[in-house]
Scaffold this motif. Structure first.
Motif, PDB file in Angstrom:
ATOM      1  N   GLY A  67       5.046  16.858  14.866  1.00 18.61           N
ATOM      2  CA  GLY A  67       3.988  17.849  14.842  1.00 18.61           C
ATOM      3  C   GLY A  67       2.593  17.285  14.794  1.00 18.61           C
ATOM      4  O   GLY A  67       1.621  18.017  14.967  1.00 18.61           O
ATOM      5  N   ASN A  68       2.455  15.986  14.537  1.00 17.83           N
ATOM      6  CA  ASN A  68       1.132  15.368  14.408  1.00 17.83           C
ATOM      7  C   ASN A  68       0.268  16.135  13.414  1.00 17.83           C
ATOM      8  O   ASN A  68      -0.924  16.356  13.630  1.00 17.83           O
ATOM      9  N   GLY A  69       0.874  16.556  12.301  1.00 15.05           N
ATOM     10  CA  GLY A  69       0.136  17.289  11.275  1.00 15.05           C
ATOM     11  C   GLY A  69      -0.841  16.386  10.535  1.00 15.05           C
ATOM     12  O   GLY A  69      -0.618  15.183  10.381  1.00 15.05           O
ATOM     13  N   SER A  70      -1.938  16.971  10.079  1.00 13.10           N
ATOM     14  CA  SER A  70      -2.947  16.227   9.332  1.00 13.10           C
ATOM     15  C   SER A  70      -2.704  16.415   7.834  1.00 13.10           C
ATOM     16  O   SER A  70      -2.538  17.533   7.355  1.00 13.10           O
ATOM     17  N   TYR A  71      -2.687  15.314   7.092  1.00 14.45           N
ATOM     18  CA  TYR A  71      -2.393  15.334   5.662  1.00 14.45           C
ATOM     19  C   TYR A  71      -3.510  14.628   4.909  1.00 14.45           C
ATOM     20  O   TYR A  71      -4.101  13.660   5.399  1.00 14.45           O
ATOM     21  N   ARG A  72      -3.777  15.116   3.707  1.00 13.85           N
ATOM     22  CA  ARG A  72      -4.763  14.488   2.832  1.00 13.85           C
ATOM     23  C   ARG A  72      -4.136  14.297   1.461  1.00 13.85           C
ATOM     24  O   ARG A  72      -3.495  15.205   0.939  1.00 13.85           O
ATOM     25  N   ALA A  73      -4.328  13.134   0.906  1.00 14.32           N
ATOM     26  CA  ALA A  73      -3.705  12.848  -0.381  1.00 14.32           C
ATOM     27  C   ALA A  73      -4.453  11.714  -1.069  1.00 14.32           C
ATOM     28  O   ALA A  73      -5.234  10.988  -0.449  1.00 14.32           O
ATOM     29  N   TYR A  74      -4.194  11.585  -2.367  1.00 11.66           N
ATOM     30  CA  TYR A  74      -4.792  10.511  -3.156  1.00 11.66           C
ATOM     31  C   TYR A  74      -3.762   9.413  -3.387  1.00 11.66           C
ATOM     32  O   TYR A  74      -2.562   9.659  -3.490  1.00 11.66           O
ATOM     33  N   ALA A  75      -4.269   8.200  -3.471  1.00 13.79           N
ATOM     34  CA  ALA A  75      -3.449   7.046  -3.835  1.00 13.79           C
ATOM     35  C   ALA A  75      -4.274   6.167  -4.760  1.00 13.79           C
ATOM     36  O   ALA A  75      -5.502   6.261  -4.803  1.00 13.79           O
ATOM     37  N   GLY A  76      -3.615   5.338  -5.526  1.00 17.46           N
ATOM     38  CA  GLY A  76      -4.336   4.466  -6.448  1.00 17.46           C
ATOM     39  C   GLY A  76      -3.588   3.175  -6.681  1.00 17.46           C
ATOM     40  O   GLY A  76      -2.383   3.084  -6.444  1.00 17.46           O
ATOM     41  N   ARG A  77      -4.318   2.159  -7.136  1.00 21.07           N
ATOM     42  CA  ARG A  77      -3.683   0.889  -7.460  1.00 21.07           C
ATOM     43  C   ARG A  77      -4.540   0.121  -8.448  1.00 21.07           C
ATOM     44  O   ARG A  77      -5.758   0.311  -8.523  1.00 21.07           O
ATOM     45  N   GLN A  78      -3.906  -0.746  -9.180  1.00 20.34           N
ATOM     46  CA  GLN A  78      -4.612  -1.608 -10.110  1.00 20.34           C
ATOM     47  C   GLN A  78      -5.456  -2.620  -9.348  1.00 20.34           C
ATOM     48  O   GLN A  78      -5.174  -2.956  -8.197  1.00 20.34           O
ATOM     49  N   LYS A  79      -6.492  -3.121  -9.987  1.00 23.22           N
ATOM     50  CA  LYS A  79      -7.373  -4.089  -9.349  1.00 23.22           C
ATOM     51  C   LYS A  79      -6.590  -5.354  -8.993  1.00 23.22           C
ATOM     52  O   LYS A  79      -5.814  -5.866  -9.781  1.00 23.22           O
ATOM     53  N   ASP A  80      -6.815  -5.844  -7.773  1.00 24.74           N
ATOM     54  CA  ASP A  80      -6.196  -7.070  -7.264  1.00 24.74           C
ATOM     55  C   ASP A  80      -4.670  -6.970  -7.212  1.00 24.74           C
ATOM     56  O   ASP A  80      -3.972  -7.977  -7.243  1.00 24.74           O
TER      57      ASP A  80
ATOM     58  N   GLN B 170     -14.042   4.364  -7.600  1.00 26.30           N
ATOM     59  CA  GLN B 170     -13.758   3.501  -8.747  1.00 26.30           C
ATOM     60  C   GLN B 170     -13.481   4.390  -9.947  1.00 26.30           C
ATOM     61  O   GLN B 170     -14.375   5.037 -10.485  1.00 26.30           O
ATOM     62  N   ALA B 171     -12.215   4.458 -10.360  1.00 25.78           N
ATOM     63  CA  ALA B 171     -11.865   5.284 -11.519  1.00 25.78           C
ATOM     64  C   ALA B 171     -12.307   4.611 -12.813  1.00 25.78           C
ATOM     65  O   ALA B 171     -12.840   5.248 -13.718  1.00 25.78           O
ATOM     66  N   ASP B 172     -12.062   3.313 -12.934  1.00 20.50           N
ATOM     67  CA  ASP B 172     -12.567   2.518 -14.048  1.00 20.50           C
ATOM     68  C   ASP B 172     -12.635   1.079 -13.551  1.00 20.50           C
ATOM     69  O   ASP B 172     -12.524   0.803 -12.356  1.00 20.50           O
ATOM     70  N   ASN B 173     -12.820   0.146 -14.466  1.00 20.20           N
ATOM     71  CA  ASN B 173     -13.010  -1.240 -14.050  1.00 20.20           C
ATOM     72  C   ASN B 173     -11.760  -1.864 -13.436  1.00 20.20           C
ATOM     73  O   ASN B 173     -11.847  -2.869 -12.740  1.00 20.20           O
ATOM     74  N   ASN B 174     -10.591  -1.281 -13.725  1.00 15.98           N
ATOM     75  CA  ASN B 174      -9.352  -1.910 -13.292  1.00 15.98           C
ATOM     76  C   ASN B 174      -8.523  -1.054 -12.336  1.00 15.98           C
ATOM     77  O   ASN B 174      -7.409  -1.433 -12.003  1.00 15.98           O
ATOM     78  N   TYR B 175      -9.053   0.082 -11.919  1.00 14.76           N
ATOM     79  CA  TYR B 175      -8.243   0.985 -11.107  1.00 14.76           C
ATOM     80  C   TYR B 175      -9.081   1.569  -9.985  1.00 14.76           C
ATOM     81  O   TYR B 175     -10.213   2.007 -10.202  1.00 14.76           O
ATOM     82  N   THR B 176      -8.521   1.564  -8.791  1.00 15.63           N
ATOM     83  CA  THR B 176      -9.203   2.100  -7.618  1.00 15.63           C
ATOM     84  C   THR B 176      -8.422   3.291  -7.083  1.00 15.63           C
ATOM     85  O   THR B 176      -7.194   3.256  -7.004  1.00 15.63           O
ATOM     86  N   VAL B 177      -9.142   4.347  -6.712  1.00 11.56           N
ATOM     87  CA  VAL B 177      -8.538   5.559  -6.181  1.00 11.56           C
ATOM     88  C   VAL B 177      -8.951   5.697  -4.715  1.00 11.56           C
ATOM     89  O   VAL B 177     -10.109   5.491  -4.362  1.00 11.56           O
ATOM     90  N   TYR B 178      -7.990   6.045  -3.867  1.00  7.06           N
ATOM     91  CA  TYR B 178      -8.244   6.243  -2.447  1.00  7.06           C
ATOM     92  C   TYR B 178      -7.923   7.698  -2.085  1.00  7.06           C
ATOM     93  O   TYR B 178      -6.903   8.239  -2.500  1.00  7.06           O
ATOM     94  N   PHE B 179      -8.813   8.280  -1.296  1.00  9.77           N
ATOM     95  CA  PHE B 179      -8.554   9.604  -0.734  1.00  9.77           C
ATOM     96  C   PHE B 179      -8.328   9.393   0.759  1.00  9.77           C
ATOM     97  O   PHE B 179      -9.240   9.000   1.490  1.00  9.77           O
ATOM     98  N   VAL B 180      -7.116   9.663   1.205  1.00 16.27           N
ATOM     99  CA  VAL B 180      -6.696   9.250   2.538  1.00 16.27           C
ATOM    100  C   VAL B 180      -6.361  10.475   3.386  1.00 16.27           C
ATOM    101  O   VAL B 180      -5.679  11.395   2.932  1.00 16.27           O
ATOM    102  N   THR B 181      -6.855  10.461   4.624  1.00 19.66           N
ATOM    103  CA  THR B 181      -6.511  11.480   5.612  1.00 19.66           C
ATOM    104  C   THR B 181      -5.774  10.805   6.749  1.00 19.66           C
ATOM    105  O   THR B 181      -6.282   9.852   7.343  1.00 19.66           O
ATOM    106  N   PHE B 182      -4.588  11.290   7.061  1.00 22.28           N
ATOM    107  CA  PHE B 182      -3.768  10.652   8.090  1.00 22.28           C
ATOM    108  C   PHE B 182      -2.936  11.701   8.804  1.00 22.28           C
ATOM    109  O   PHE B 182      -2.849  12.857   8.360  1.00 22.28           O
ATOM    110  N   ASN B 183      -2.342  11.311   9.910  1.00 22.99           N
ATOM    111  CA  ASN B 183      -1.483  12.200  10.684  1.00 22.99           C
ATOM    112  C   ASN B 183      -0.049  11.684  10.660  1.00 22.99           C
ATOM    113  O   ASN B 183       0.177  10.479  10.590  1.00 22.99           O
ATOM    114  N   ALA B 184       0.893  12.628  10.723  1.00 21.08           N
ATOM    115  CA  ALA B 184       2.305  12.256  10.687  1.00 21.08           C
ATOM    116  C   ALA B 184       3.080  13.133  11.651  1.00 21.08           C
ATOM    117  O   ALA B 184       2.705  14.274  11.939  1.00 21.08           O
ATOM    118  N   ASN B 185       4.153  12.572  12.151  1.00 19.64           N
ATOM    119  CA  ASN B 185       5.055  13.292  13.041  1.00 19.64           C
ATOM    120  C   ASN B 185       6.342  13.643  12.300  1.00 19.64           C
ATOM    121  O   ASN B 185       6.680  12.974  11.324  1.00 19.64           O
TER     122      ASN B 185
END
Length: 722
Positions: free
Chosen positions: A508-521, A491-506
């Motif tokens: 090579g099936n490499g593993s990636y980590r990155a941040y994403a965010g969005r406004q509430k609702d 929870q960054a603040d009352n209206n914004y959520t931050v996600y730390f995401v780990t996923f794989n992509a082809n």
């Protein structure tokens, strides 16, 4: 370096160090009148080009007037085929009369071990850490935070004090623009007139040396210009360009020299003796040195355990020479790959490079200043703060008449508050501050995690497309839905959520980590996925905005399926029918009709795949690409058409071809006749099997006799007279 002892490795001279450079004097290590040796100086033109002097015969008392010396030895009968080649290094001082006394201005020495984190320093180099603390009063800075992904942006941070990437404005950052207009300015514009540390300290009267054990340094990686004039007083650049490690097709590397040097020395231990020579060469000058050890631990952090003894001995041996010096013993970032990066501590270490600071003895007596530095060591700092510290030490105010760009604060002064990642221009993806999680980490492949990961993959593909280098060597990525997606929510603040995401992509099936965010609702924009439909990899990592070749490809496919293929089929059909009509008078009506039916069936057979397979598939791709509504229903309809294609194709053949059609009609009539007879007799089919069979056989016999009589009558000779 030339003082190493010769090691016999056979009966020929190629296994010996035939030349030695010691105390500025170059000599031969053998006494053989049938062999001679020569040397030449290797000088730096710029970061990627060298200049050679003429070959000079080695005699007793030869004193090369350069830092990097190449030698070769050869039989007198074959001077063009040397049996020994080697490189020597020294610090050649042009003014041979040092000033009396020692300087009161403190020297500055930056010693970097690439990819060394704070934790790995404590784990792997306990002797060095203890020596620096007890004998030098070193102060650890455990909260140094990197500002970029690799050496280049971090090096620009503490060596030029500048930011080379934009930080986007968002609810978690006020946003910061790069200090350069674009990538070309950071990469291809020479750095000689920029505010780099070498120019700042040289302007303050320092003698400087730049020691780097890799051909492409932080200023030139991967294909950048770096320094065009290379005005450092001393450098090891010619040595490693000629040595040719990780360097091919440049015209400088020599396999023979490389093998000879590697027999005598460990590559990752060449720089430290040269730094020691620099300390000895200028006792009367303030000195600035930058020693960047790349090979030591960049690919394998466990090598730090072996390096502990090397650095411990070096600092112990040169304690008196460092009495009036600042020492910054540090890393540029932590380990960026390997098994350790799969752990949470590895993730943290990558963004937390090592830093230990040694103050000059005179400053250590200033308790107030030491207390300030100790307090600062407990705070979050960045590489920009280190550059500001170097500016403070050099007492620099301007660079070539321009005001200095400062994004940090000197650690020798009280640091301004508050110390947050965004205020220090540290991107959130590298921030070591630990924020409270809203919930426990979730590992799944649900709709929301797929949505977030898909947007991240989309963003990565946009970066690949925008980067001139990556665009030519990388293909767009596709989210791998066959692996789990790890999501941490903050929870960054009352209206914004931050996600730390780990996923794989082809690929090579490499593993990636990155941040994403969005406004509430607020929902993420949907991103179409074809993987659940076709049970294969999603083709929609290929985005028209990131790869225009995909647009061209689909345009060609649509034109082929919608225009060229149908037009070709139509023309072939028309031409074939016209050809058939031309020969109609030469064939019977029955043969003409048979060929005509076959041509019609052939046209239907080659048209069906276009109508039921190719065209619907293009529609599905367009529906997903353009995000049409109900694209899942369209895809399911396409699968049904593909499934019914063979059924409809066979049915058309049965109806269109006369023999097949008559047989089918006969079968249907017989089935209908059987049912009618059973119903008319009102008998059980199972109990009257024999009666029915006899009845059918009788009917077959009557039909056969009737057919025979007709055929016989038709074959009787006619009474017509010819």
């Amino acid at each position: 370096m030339g003082a190493s002892k010769a090691r016999p490795m056979g009966s020929d001279y190629s296994g010996l160090l035939s030349t030695k450079l010691e105390n500025g004097i170059l000599t031969k290590t053998f006494n053989d009148s049938k062999r001679e040796c020569a040397y030449r100086c290797i000088l730096t033109v710029n970061a990627r080009h060298l200049r050679y002097s003429e070959w000079i015969e080695i005699e007793n008392g030869t004193k090369p007037e350069c830092d990097i010396v190449e030698t070769k030895c050869f039989p007198m009968t074959s001077k063009e085929k040397p049996d020994f080649e080697y490189l020597h290094a020294q610090i050649y001082r042009k003014d041979t009369k040092p000033k009396t006394g020692s300087t009161q201005v403190p020297s500055v020495h930056i010693i970097i071990i690439d990819s060394m984190s704070h934790s790995s320093l404590l784990r792997a180099m306990p002797k060095t850490v203890e020596t620096l603390k007890l004998d030098f009063g070193a102060i650890p800075f455990p909260h140094l935070n990197k500002i970029g992904i690799n050496s280049r942006p971090n090096g620009f941070g503490f060596l030029l004090g500048k930011q080379i990437r934009n930080i986007s404005k968002s609810p978690i950052s006020v946003g910061y623009r790069s200090d350069y207009k674009n990538h070309d300015e950071t990469c291809f514009k020479p750095l000689d007139d920029d505010q780099h540390v070498f120019s700042l300290f040289k302007a303050s009267g320092y003698k400087n040396v730049y020691l780097e054990d890799w051909f492409a340094d932080v200023f030139t990686y991967p294909n950048c210009t770096g320094f065009a004039r290379y005005e450092m007083d001393h450098t090891m650049k010619p040595f490693f360009l000629r040595l040719g490690l990780d360097l091919r097709r440049r015209g400088y590397d020599s396999t023979t020299i490389r093998k000879s040097v590697q027999k005598g020395y460990k590559i990752d231990e060449i720089l430290i003796p040269q730094l020691e020579r620099f300390l000895d060469a200028y006792p009367d000058h303030p000195k600035f040195s930058l020693t960047w050890n790349t090979y030591m631990a960049h690919d394998e952090n466990n090598n730090l355990f072996q390096a502990d003894a090397l650095f411990n001995d070096f600092f112990t041996r040169n304690k008196k020479k460092f009495h009036n010096s600042f020492i910054f013993f540090m890393g540029d970032h932590g380990m960026r790959f390997g098994d350790i990066r799969r752990t949470m501590i590895g993730e943290l270490e990558d963004s937390n490079p090592a830093l230990m600071v040694v103050l000059p003895e005179t400053i250590r007596k200033n308790s107030e200043l030491v207390d300030t530095v100790v307090q600062n060591s407990e705070q979050l700092i960045s590489h920009y703060d280190l550059f500001a510290t170097f500016v403070d030490i050099a007492n620099a105010k301007h660079n070539n008449g321009k005001e200095l760009v400062l994004h940090g604060s000197s650690i020798l002064q009280t640091l301004p508050q508050p110390r947050t990642c965004d205020r220090l221009r540290i991107p959130i993806e590298f921030c070591t501050c630990i924020y409270p999680k809203l919930s426990q980490s979730t590992t799944s492949v649900n709709a929301e995690s797929q949505l977030i990961a898909s947007k991240l993959v989309e963003n990565i593909n946009k970066v690949i497309e925008a980067d001139k280098l990556l665009h030519h060597i990388c293909v767009p990525l596709m989210l791998n839905l066959n692996t789990s997606i790890l999501v941490d929510e903050f929870q960054a603040d009352n209206n914004y959520t931050v996600y730390f995401v780990t996923f794989n992509a082809n690929p090579g099936n490499g593993s990636y980590r990155a941040y994403a965010g969005r406004q509430k609702d607020d929902n993420f924009t949907t991103y179409p996925q074809l993987a659940p439909i076709f049970e294969t990899e999603s083709v929609f990592g290929y985005d028209s905005e990131t790869n225009m070749w995909i647009v061209y490809f689909f345009a060609v496919v649509i034109v082929m399926i919608g225009l060229i293929i149908p037009l070709t089929e139509f023309l072939c059909s028309v031409l074939t029918l016209r050809k058939l009509r031309k020969i109609r008078q030469h064939i019977s009506a029955h043969t003409f009709k048979l060929h005509k039916n076959l041509i019609i069936v052939l046209i239907i057979q080659i048209t069906l795949p276009n109508v039921m397979i190719l065209a619907p598939t293009v529609v599905v791709v367009l529906a997903a690409w353009l995000q049409w509504p109900y694209n899942n229903i369209i895809a399911e309809g396409t699968l049904m058409l593909c499934s019914f294609h063979s059924v409809i194709d066979n049915l058309i053949m049965l109806i269109a071809i006369t023999p097949y059609r008559r047989t089918l009609k006969r079968i249907i009539v017989r089935r209908t006749l059987k049912v009618s007879i059973d119903r008319s007799l009102n008998v059980d089919p199972k109990s009257t099997l024999n009666v029915r069979s006899t009845h059918y056989r009788t009917m077959s016999t009557v039909a056969s006799n009737s057919f025979y009589q007709q055929r016989t009558q038709s074959r009787r000779p006619s009474n017509r007279q010819f």
